[in-house]
Design a protein around this motif. Structure first.
Motif, PDB file in Angstrom:
ATOM      1  N   ASP A 188      -8.807  -3.114   4.251  1.00 16.28           N
ATOM      2  CA  ASP A 188      -8.793  -4.090   3.168  1.00 16.28           C
ATOM      3  C   ASP A 188      -9.480  -5.412   3.521  1.00 16.28           C
ATOM      4  OD1 ASP A 188      -6.911  -4.907   5.024  1.00 16.28           O
ATOM      5  OD2 ASP A 188      -5.304  -5.186   3.564  1.00 16.28           O
ATOM      6  N   TYR A 239       0.815  -1.213   0.000  1.00  9.17           N
ATOM      7  CA  TYR A 239       0.000   0.000   0.000  1.00  9.17           C
ATOM      8  C   TYR A 239       0.856   1.274   0.000  1.00  9.17           C
ATOM      9  CZ  TYR A 239      -3.630  -3.385   1.188  1.00  9.17           C
ATOM     10  OH  TYR A 239      -4.478  -4.472   1.198  1.00  9.17           O
ATOM     11  N   ASP A 250     -10.112  -0.349  -5.228  1.00  9.50           N
ATOM     12  CA  ASP A 250      -9.904  -1.437  -6.172  1.00  9.50           C
ATOM     13  C   ASP A 250      -9.767  -2.752  -5.418  1.00  9.50           C
ATOM     14  OD1 ASP A 250      -7.219  -1.519  -5.204  1.00  9.50           O
ATOM     15  OD2 ASP A 250      -6.502  -0.234  -6.812  1.00  9.50           O
ATOM     16  N   THR A 251      -9.659  -3.831  -6.185  1.00  9.15           N
ATOM     17  CA  THR A 251      -9.420  -5.129  -5.577  1.00  9.15           C
ATOM     18  C   THR A 251      -7.943  -5.431  -5.732  1.00  9.15           C
ATOM     19  OG1 THR A 251     -11.647  -5.862  -6.110  1.00  9.15           O
ATOM     20  CG2 THR A 251     -10.033  -7.575  -5.616  1.00  9.15           C
ATOM     21  N   ARG A 252      -7.325  -5.830  -4.658  1.00  4.34           N
ATOM     22  CA  ARG A 252      -5.891  -6.114  -4.649  1.00  4.34           C
ATOM     23  C   ARG A 252      -5.661  -7.515  -4.111  1.00  4.34           C
ATOM     24  NH1 ARG A 252      -2.706  -0.611  -3.147  1.00  4.34           N
ATOM     25  NH2 ARG A 252      -3.920   0.735  -4.497  1.00  4.34           N
ATOM     26  N   THR A 253      -4.445  -7.959  -4.236  1.00  3.61           N
ATOM     27  CA  THR A 253      -4.045  -9.212  -3.621  1.00  3.61           C
ATOM     28  C   THR A 253      -2.936  -8.878  -2.647  1.00  3.61           C
ATOM     29  OG1 THR A 253      -4.628 -10.441  -5.604  1.00  3.61           O
ATOM     30  CG2 THR A 253      -3.198 -11.540  -4.025  1.00  3.61           C
ATOM     31  N   SER A 254      -3.172  -9.204  -1.386  1.00  9.20           N
ATOM     32  CA  SER A 254      -2.161  -8.964  -0.359  1.00  9.20           C
ATOM     33  C   SER A 254      -1.565 -10.316   0.029  1.00  9.20           C
ATOM     34  CB  SER A 254      -2.797  -8.282   0.860  1.00  9.20           C
ATOM     35  OG  SER A 254      -3.561  -9.222   1.598  1.00  9.20           O
TER      36      SER A 254
END
Length: 169
Positions: A130, A83, A151-155
Motif C-alpha cells: 500500500d 485489510y 483501489d485507493t484506501r485511507t489507512s
C-alpha cells in the motif's frame, strides 16, 4: 562484448536490536523520510513488531550487506486491521531500500519479486502492498513485479494506493 553482470543475491533475515542504528540512519535519509515517520517512532514500532505474532520485521541483505528494511504482516491477526476484507492467506508487505545510491536501479522490483516467491512458497495466497499514491517510483516497481491496483484506501498512515499480487495457480 561487455561482460554480463551477475544478478545480485538478496537474503531476508529477522531484524535484531543491533540493526537499529543502521535502520535509524536509513529512516533519516530524505528518500525514506518522505514516506515513513520519524526514526524514533518507527524504531519503537519495529521493536513492538519484533514481539508480535502478526508482523515479521526483516533486514534485506544484498550480497551479504544490509541495504534495506522490510516487513510482512497478517492483517487477519491484527484487531480491526483495514485489510481484513482480503481473503484468508493474505499477507501485507512494506519495503524500503535504505541506501540512496541503490534506488532507481531495479532492486525494489527484484526484492519484492523474491519476497513474494518466498511468501507464496510458504503458503501465502495473496500479497498486498500500500504505497502512498504519490510514491510513483514505488508504484512502478510493484507494477513491474506483477502487483495490480485494487483501489485507493485511507489507512492510519494516510492515503494508500492498494495493490495485490495473487499466488500463481
Amino acid at each position: 562484448m561487455p561482460k554480463a553482470e551477475r544478478a545480485p543475491s538478496y537474503r531476508f533475515r529477522d531484524i535484531s536490536h543491533e540493526d537499529f542504528g543502521l535502520v535509524a540512519k536509513w529512516l533519516a535519509e530524505p528518500h525514506v523520510a518522505k514516506w515513513w515517520g520519524a526514526p524514533e517512532t518507527e524504531l519503537a514500532a519495529i521493536e513492538e513488531a519484533m514481539k508480535s505474532v502478526e508482523t515479521r520485521p526483516m533486514i534485506v541483505e544484498m550480497d551479504g550487506q544490509p541495504i534495506g528494511y522490510l516487513q510482512s504482516y497478517d492483517p487477519h491477526l491484527e484487531d480491526g486491521h483495514p485489510y481484513q476484507d482480503q481473503p484468508k492467506g493474505t499477507l501485507g508487505v512494506d519495503i524500503s531500500i535504505g541506501i540512496p545510491e541503490l534506488t532507481g536501479k531495479g532492486h525494489g522490483t527484484a526484492i519484492i519479486r523474491q519476497l513474494a516467491a518466498e511468501l507464496f512458497a510458504s503458503g501465502a495466497r495473496r500479497i498486498v502492498i500500500d504505497p502512498d499514491p504519490e510514491n510513483l517510483q514505488a508504484i512502478r516497481a510493484y507494477e513491474k513485479a506483477g502487483f495490480q491496483y485494487i483501489d485507493t484506501r485511507t489507512s492510519i498512515y494516510g492515503p494508500a494506493h492498494f495493490m495485490a499480487l495473487d499466488a500463481p495457480e
